[in-house]
Design a protein around this motif. Structure first.
Motif, PDB file in Angstrom:
ATOM      1  N   GLU A  96       0.626  -1.268  -0.006  1.00 49.31           N
ATOM      2  CA  GLU A  96      -0.034  -0.106   0.031  1.00 49.31           C
ATOM      3  C   GLU A  96       0.854   1.459   0.024  1.00 49.31           C
ATOM      4  OE1 GLU A  96      -1.225   0.392   4.669  1.00 49.31           O
ATOM      5  OE2 GLU A  96      -1.443  -1.658   3.696  1.00 49.31           O
ATOM      6  N   LYS A  97       0.222   2.238  -0.190  1.00 47.44           N
ATOM      7  CA  LYS A  97       0.966   3.563  -0.148  1.00 47.44           C
ATOM      8  C   LYS A  97       1.243   4.197   1.276  1.00 47.44           C
ATOM      9  CE  LYS A  97       0.092   5.734  -4.669  1.00 47.44           C
ATOM     10  NZ  LYS A  97      -0.544   6.871  -5.455  1.00 47.44           N
ATOM     11  N   VAL A  98       2.334   4.916   1.593  1.00 49.67           N
ATOM     12  CA  VAL A  98       2.125   5.318   2.641  1.00 49.67           C
ATOM     13  C   VAL A  98       1.246   6.652   2.881  1.00 49.67           C
ATOM     14  CG1 VAL A  98       3.702   7.408   4.226  1.00 49.67           C
ATOM     15  CG2 VAL A  98       4.655   5.257   3.165  1.00 49.67           C
ATOM     16  N   SER A  99       0.450   6.637   3.509  1.00 54.88           N
ATOM     17  CA  SER A  99      -0.671   7.706   3.578  1.00 54.88           C
ATOM     18  C   SER A  99      -0.891   8.342   5.241  1.00 54.88           C
ATOM     19  CB  SER A  99      -1.855   6.979   3.387  1.00 54.88           C
ATOM     20  OG  SER A  99      -2.439   5.874   4.258  1.00 54.88           O
ATOM     21  N   ASP A 118       9.323   8.090  -4.805  1.00 55.64           N
ATOM     22  CA  ASP A 118       9.375   9.268  -5.584  1.00 55.64           C
ATOM     23  C   ASP A 118       8.426  10.343  -5.416  1.00 55.64           C
ATOM     24  OD1 ASP A 118      11.133   7.818  -7.228  1.00 55.64           O
ATOM     25  OD2 ASP A 118       9.601   6.792  -8.384  1.00 55.64           O
ATOM     26  N   GLU A 119       7.338  10.130  -4.751  1.00 61.10           N
ATOM     27  CA  GLU A 119       6.268  11.244  -4.660  1.00 61.10           C
ATOM     28  C   GLU A 119       6.552  12.328  -3.613  1.00 61.10           C
ATOM     29  OE1 GLU A 119       3.856  11.948  -6.742  1.00 61.10           O
ATOM     30  OE2 GLU A 119       4.361  10.076  -8.411  1.00 61.10           O
ATOM     31  N   MET A 120       6.477  13.282  -3.867  1.00 59.98           N
ATOM     32  CA  MET A 120       6.774  14.374  -2.969  1.00 59.98           C
ATOM     33  C   MET A 120       5.687  14.318  -1.837  1.00 59.98           C
ATOM     34  SD  MET A 120       8.478  17.219  -1.586  1.00 59.98           S
ATOM     35  CE  MET A 120       9.496  17.534  -2.671  1.00 59.98           C
ATOM     36  N   TYR A 121       4.294  14.127  -2.077  1.00 63.23           N
ATOM     37  CA  TYR A 121       3.446  14.201  -1.016  1.00 63.23           C
ATOM     38  C   TYR A 121       3.615  13.103   0.057  1.00 63.23           C
ATOM     39  CZ  TYR A 121      -1.388  13.908   1.344  1.00 63.23           C
ATOM     40  OH  TYR A 121      -2.335  14.093   2.103  1.00 63.23           O
ATOM     41  N   ASP A 139      17.795   9.070   2.852  1.00 65.36           N
ATOM     42  CA  ASP A 139      16.923   9.699   1.788  1.00 65.36           C
ATOM     43  C   ASP A 139      17.834   9.679   0.569  1.00 65.36           C
ATOM     44  OD1 ASP A 139      15.279  10.297  -0.130  1.00 65.36           O
ATOM     45  OD2 ASP A 139      14.420  11.884   1.393  1.00 65.36           O
ATOM     46  N   ALA A 140      17.480   9.634  -0.734  1.00 64.21           N
ATOM     47  CA  ALA A 140      18.453   9.886  -1.972  1.00 64.21           C
ATOM     48  C   ALA A 140      17.554  10.604  -2.816  1.00 64.21           C
ATOM     49  CB  ALA A 140      19.040   8.608  -2.452  1.00 64.21           C
ATOM     50  N   TRP A 141      18.067  11.532  -3.771  1.00 69.56           N
ATOM     51  CA  TRP A 141      17.143  12.344  -4.531  1.00 69.56           C
ATOM     52  C   TRP A 141      17.622  12.128  -6.002  1.00 69.56           C
ATOM     53  CZ3 TRP A 141      17.839  17.407  -1.604  1.00 69.56           C
ATOM     54  CH2 TRP A 141      17.298  17.432  -0.518  1.00 69.56           C
ATOM     55  N   LEU A 142      16.664  12.443  -6.725  1.00 67.15           N
ATOM     56  CA  LEU A 142      16.661  12.506  -8.543  1.00 67.15           C
ATOM     57  C   LEU A 142      18.039  13.155  -8.687  1.00 67.15           C
ATOM     58  CD1 LEU A 142      15.722  11.883 -11.103  1.00 67.15           C
ATOM     59  CD2 LEU A 142      14.220  13.973 -11.072  1.00 67.15           C
ATOM     60  N   CYS A 179       3.504  20.731  -4.814  1.00 73.14           N
ATOM     61  CA  CYS A 179       4.392  19.542  -4.548  1.00 73.14           C
ATOM     62  C   CYS A 179       5.596  19.497  -5.671  1.00 73.14           C
ATOM     63  CB  CYS A 179       3.788  18.242  -4.645  1.00 73.14           C
ATOM     64  SG  CYS A 179       2.877  18.072  -2.925  1.00 73.14           S
ATOM     65  N   ASN A 180       4.922  19.647  -6.861  1.00 80.25           N
ATOM     66  CA  ASN A 180       5.755  19.726  -8.044  1.00 80.25           C
ATOM     67  C   ASN A 180       6.798  20.942  -8.133  1.00 80.25           C
ATOM     68  OD1 ASN A 180       4.606  17.747  -9.115  1.00 80.25           O
ATOM     69  ND2 ASN A 180       3.225  18.903 -10.562  1.00 80.25           N
ATOM     70  N   GLU A 181       6.506  22.333  -7.694  1.00 82.49           N
ATOM     71  CA  GLU A 181       7.282  23.088  -7.079  1.00 82.49           C
ATOM     72  C   GLU A 181       8.314  22.855  -6.313  1.00 82.49           C
ATOM     73  OE1 GLU A 181       5.615  26.846  -6.128  1.00 82.49           O
ATOM     74  OE2 GLU A 181       3.741  26.683  -7.793  1.00 82.49           O
ATOM     75  N   ALA A 182       8.049  22.242  -5.275  1.00 78.81           N
ATOM     76  CA  ALA A 182       8.997  21.759  -4.268  1.00 78.81           C
ATOM     77  C   ALA A 182       9.986  20.848  -4.904  1.00 78.81           C
ATOM     78  CB  ALA A 182       8.206  21.077  -3.168  1.00 78.81           C
ATOM     79  N   VAL A 183       9.510  19.873  -5.545  1.00 77.04           N
ATOM     80  CA  VAL A 183      10.322  19.035  -6.565  1.00 77.04           C
ATOM     81  C   VAL A 183      11.453  19.676  -7.243  1.00 77.04           C
ATOM     82  CG1 VAL A 183      10.441  16.934  -8.079  1.00 77.04           C
ATOM     83  CG2 VAL A 183       8.893  16.821  -6.270  1.00 77.04           C
TER      84      VAL A 183
END
Length: 269
Positions: A96-99, A118-121, A139-142, A179-183
């Motif tokens: 399941e997703k983290v929620s 991968d998902e910021m939210y 953590d590790a990033w793109l 969230c996209n702006e944060a990424v």
């Protein structure tokens, strides 16, 4: 089973690894490699969380992606494989997703969190809650290069030191656009190290950030990052000096390391 570790680490270190409780959220590329390395080092308490199933596009980088695992939950496959390595392992897995609904129970009795999502939210749900509970995050990033970050309870979080637009925004007000702006800012930070645009175009990066194209992944980068993440968990568990919130970047082409610098990157209108 882990006698070949001894000499490079002590028996006390081995016991510390065995007793550490690690949650890995996102068990595909980096998270899956990190989990496998931890199991082979002797970590015996793992919680795996990932809603995704294996598909052919995973074959280029994910350890247990093959014709037999297509269509199966990644966490289920990994749990089976890890029990073949160490039948004593205490492993819990959740397809399941983290929620907001499950995060409190997922983090119950966890020492270290590894974020392979991968998902910021969903990452914000995981990491904000972990920080509230005083749990250290790896953590590790793109980036075209391998990387790893460690955020302890007393260090800044990347919402803070990058001054992300999500900082202080309640979950129910976090829009996909925000969230996209944060990424975008996160990517600008990671791409400020070495020379990534020799490898990937700026146009492709922007399309990835704003979800117009899927994220490319190359096995050496993914596996190196996963191993670096597992290595940071090892150092944390055995009380050794570790990477900090600014991160470490490894240029696998030039074989050089670069420590992250605390820069701020604003979105360009």
């Amino acid at each position: 089973m882990f006698s070949r570790n001894l000499g490079l680490i002590s028996e006390q270190d081995q016991e510390a690894l065995r007793d550490s409780k690690v949650l890995i959220a996102g068990t595909g590329g980096m998270g899956g490699v990190c989990a496998e390395v931890l199991v082979r080092m002797g970590v015996e308490n793992l919680t795996l969380v990932d809603h995704d199933i294996y598909e052919e596009s995973n074959f280029n980088r994910q350890l247990h992606a093959n014709k037999d695992s297509i269509g199966r939950y990644k966490v289920e496959v990994l749990a089976e494989e890890f029990l073949k390595i160490n039948p004593k392992i205490n492993i819990k897995f959740f397809p399941e997703k983290v929620s907001l609904e499950n995060i409190e129970s997922l983090l119950d009795q966890v020492d270290y969190v590894v974020n392979g999502m991968d998902e910021m939210y969903n990452s914000l749900i995981l990491e904000r809650t972990a920080r509230k509970k005083g749990i250290t995050i790896v953590d590790a990033w793109l980036t075209p290069y391998a990387s790893v970050f460690v955020m302890t309870p007393d260090s800044p979080h990347w919402e803070d030191f990058l001054d992300l637009p999500t900082k202080g925004v309640p979950f129910d007000q976090l829009t996909p656009e925000l969230c996209n702006e944060a990424v975008d800012i996160e990517v600008k930070y990671t791409f400020s190290h070495f020379s990534p645009f020799k490898i990937i175009s700026k146009e492709l990066v922007q399309d990835i950030v704003y979800k117009k194209r899927p994220r490319p992944s190359l096995a050496p980068v993914v596996w190196l990052s996963g191993v670096l993440m597992a290595n940071e968990v090892f150092k944390l568990a055995t009380k050794q000096p570790h990477t900090d919130y600014r991160g470490i970047f490894f240029d696998q082409y030039e074989m050089s390391l670069q420590a992250g610098t605390a820069k701020t990157f604003k979105k360009v209108a």
